[in-house]
Scaffold this active site. Structure first.
Site, PDB file in Angstrom:
ATOM      1  N   CYS A  32      32.534  49.808  47.835  1.00  0.00           N
ATOM      2  CA  CYS A  32      31.271  49.214  48.288  1.00  0.00           C
ATOM      3  C   CYS A  32      30.474  50.182  49.157  1.00  0.00           C
ATOM      4  O   CYS A  32      29.594  49.765  49.927  1.00  0.00           O
ATOM      5  CB  CYS A  32      31.512  47.908  49.040  1.00  0.00           C
ATOM      6  SG  CYS A  32      32.425  46.683  48.070  1.00  0.00           S
TER       7      CYS A  32
ATOM      8  N   ALA B   9      35.143  41.345  47.211  1.00  0.00           N
ATOM      9  CA  ALA B   9      33.837  42.000  47.146  1.00  0.00           C
ATOM     10  C   ALA B   9      32.879  41.134  46.338  1.00  0.00           C
ATOM     11  O   ALA B   9      33.286  40.365  45.469  1.00  0.00           O
ATOM     12  CB  ALA B   9      33.973  43.378  46.502  1.00  0.00           C
ATOM     13  N   MET B  10      31.580  41.288  46.622  1.00  0.00           N
ATOM     14  CA  MET B  10      30.563  40.521  45.904  1.00  0.00           C
ATOM     15  C   MET B  10      29.389  41.400  45.512  1.00  0.00           C
ATOM     16  O   MET B  10      29.024  42.326  46.233  1.00  0.00           O
ATOM     17  CB  MET B  10      30.051  39.362  46.770  1.00  0.00           C
ATOM     18  CG  MET B  10      31.081  38.291  47.000  1.00  0.00           C
ATOM     19  SD  MET B  10      30.377  36.850  47.805  1.00  0.00           S
ATOM     20  CE  MET B  10      31.843  35.818  47.847  1.00  0.00           C
TER      21      MET B  10
ATOM     22  N   PHE C 120      31.907  37.839  42.065  1.00  0.00           N
ATOM     23  CA  PHE C 120      32.863  38.283  43.082  1.00  0.00           C
ATOM     24  C   PHE C 120      34.136  38.814  42.441  1.00  0.00           C
ATOM     25  O   PHE C 120      34.457  38.508  41.293  1.00  0.00           O
ATOM     26  CB  PHE C 120      33.205  37.143  44.053  1.00  0.00           C
ATOM     27  CG  PHE C 120      33.835  35.937  43.413  1.00  0.00           C
ATOM     28  CD1 PHE C 120      35.199  35.888  43.164  1.00  0.00           C
ATOM     29  CD2 PHE C 120      33.071  34.830  43.065  1.00  0.00           C
ATOM     30  CE1 PHE C 120      35.788  34.776  42.575  1.00  0.00           C
ATOM     31  CE2 PHE C 120      33.643  33.708  42.482  1.00  0.00           C
ATOM     32  CZ  PHE C 120      35.011  33.682  42.231  1.00  0.00           C
TER      33      PHE C 120
ATOM     34  N   THR D  65      32.697  49.264  42.963  1.00  0.00           N
ATOM     35  CA  THR D  65      33.913  48.501  43.199  1.00  0.00           C
ATOM     36  C   THR D  65      34.867  48.686  42.026  1.00  0.00           C
ATOM     37  O   THR D  65      34.520  49.302  41.015  1.00  0.00           O
ATOM     38  CB  THR D  65      33.624  47.009  43.448  1.00  0.00           C
ATOM     39  OG1 THR D  65      34.790  46.400  44.030  1.00  0.00           O
ATOM     40  CG2 THR D  65      33.247  46.279  42.172  1.00  0.00           C
TER      41      THR D  65
END
Length: 232
Positions: A192, A161-162, A175, A94
């Site tokens: 991702c 995103a996490m 996150f 990411t």
């Protein structure tokens, strides 16, 4: 003894390596306290932290990620004034950068609930509710973590995103929520590891930049409410 008090810290704009080192230090402090409690048969409360930070341009690759999902070589990274780290969270690659709220909840989940699936869903819900306050309808994409818009059709795009690490029920990483982030940086990766979905931001969806400090405040309050935290 459960301690639901959570110390909130805003680290401002901070180099990724420095933030990672700080996270590791706090994470180790909590894990060590839990180990000491178990060894000595004590119940000293463990501390909890919620950290918000922005990073200079950086790409991070999780433990299960594929290096080829970074589409830049070393010179390309220099040209973009971006750095790159392989790190110890779950998930793939990411991007972090200015205009993005990166959240690092460093929590002892024994103080809340010991369910990593529920932990992720609760963080997602806080983002979803924050977006709703700005008139942006968001939700989840079945089979994926994070927060999405139009997840039920071909326009699906990710706004948050996490990727987390959890050891002995202590969490770190977290996150990355795109508020006013420069989305062009996502073109240099397969975000991702998903190559057929778009990435978006609040700025793109609303057509104007958003006061990121205002969003931080709203998000912080939603996280506290959903986890039953007492922020200090």
């Amino acid at each position: 003894m459960k301690n639901k008090k959570v110390e909130f810290q805003d680290w401002g704009l901070l180099d990724y390596q420095q933030a990672w080192d700080r996270q590791e230090s706090v994470f180790s402090e909590i894990v060590n306290q839990k180990t000491e409690n178990r060894t000595q048969g004590t119940e000293a409360p463990t501390r909890n932290y919620l950290v918000f930070v922005e990073h200079p341009h950086v790409y991070t690759l999780g433990k299960s990620g594929k290096p080829e999902n970074l589409l830049l070589d070393e010179q390309g990274l220099k040209n973009k004034q971006a750095s790159y780290y392989k790190i110890n969270r779950g998930g793939d690659i990411t991007y972090h950068g200015p205009g993005q709220i990166v959240g690092y909840p460093i929590l002892d989940l024994d103080n809340f609930f010991t369910d990593i699936h529920l932990y992720l869903r609760t963080l997602e819900e806080a983002i979803i509710l924050t977006l709703a306050a700005y008139g942006i309808e968001a939700g989840r994409y079945p089979g994926y973590t994070g927060v999405w818009l139009d997840a039920d059709n071909e326009k699906a795009r990710k706004i948050c995103a996490m990727g987390v690490r959890c050891s002995r029920w202590v969490t770190m990483h977290g996150f990355a929520f795109n508020v006013n982030a420069d989305l062009n940086y996502f073109k240099n990766i397969v975000p991702c590891g998903i190559d057929d979905k778009d990435v978006t931001s609040m700025e793109r969806e609303l057509g104007h930049a958003v006061d990121i400090e205002e969003v931080k405040l709203a998000l912080k309050q939603k996280i506290a409410e959903l986890f039953g935290m007492e922020l200090i």
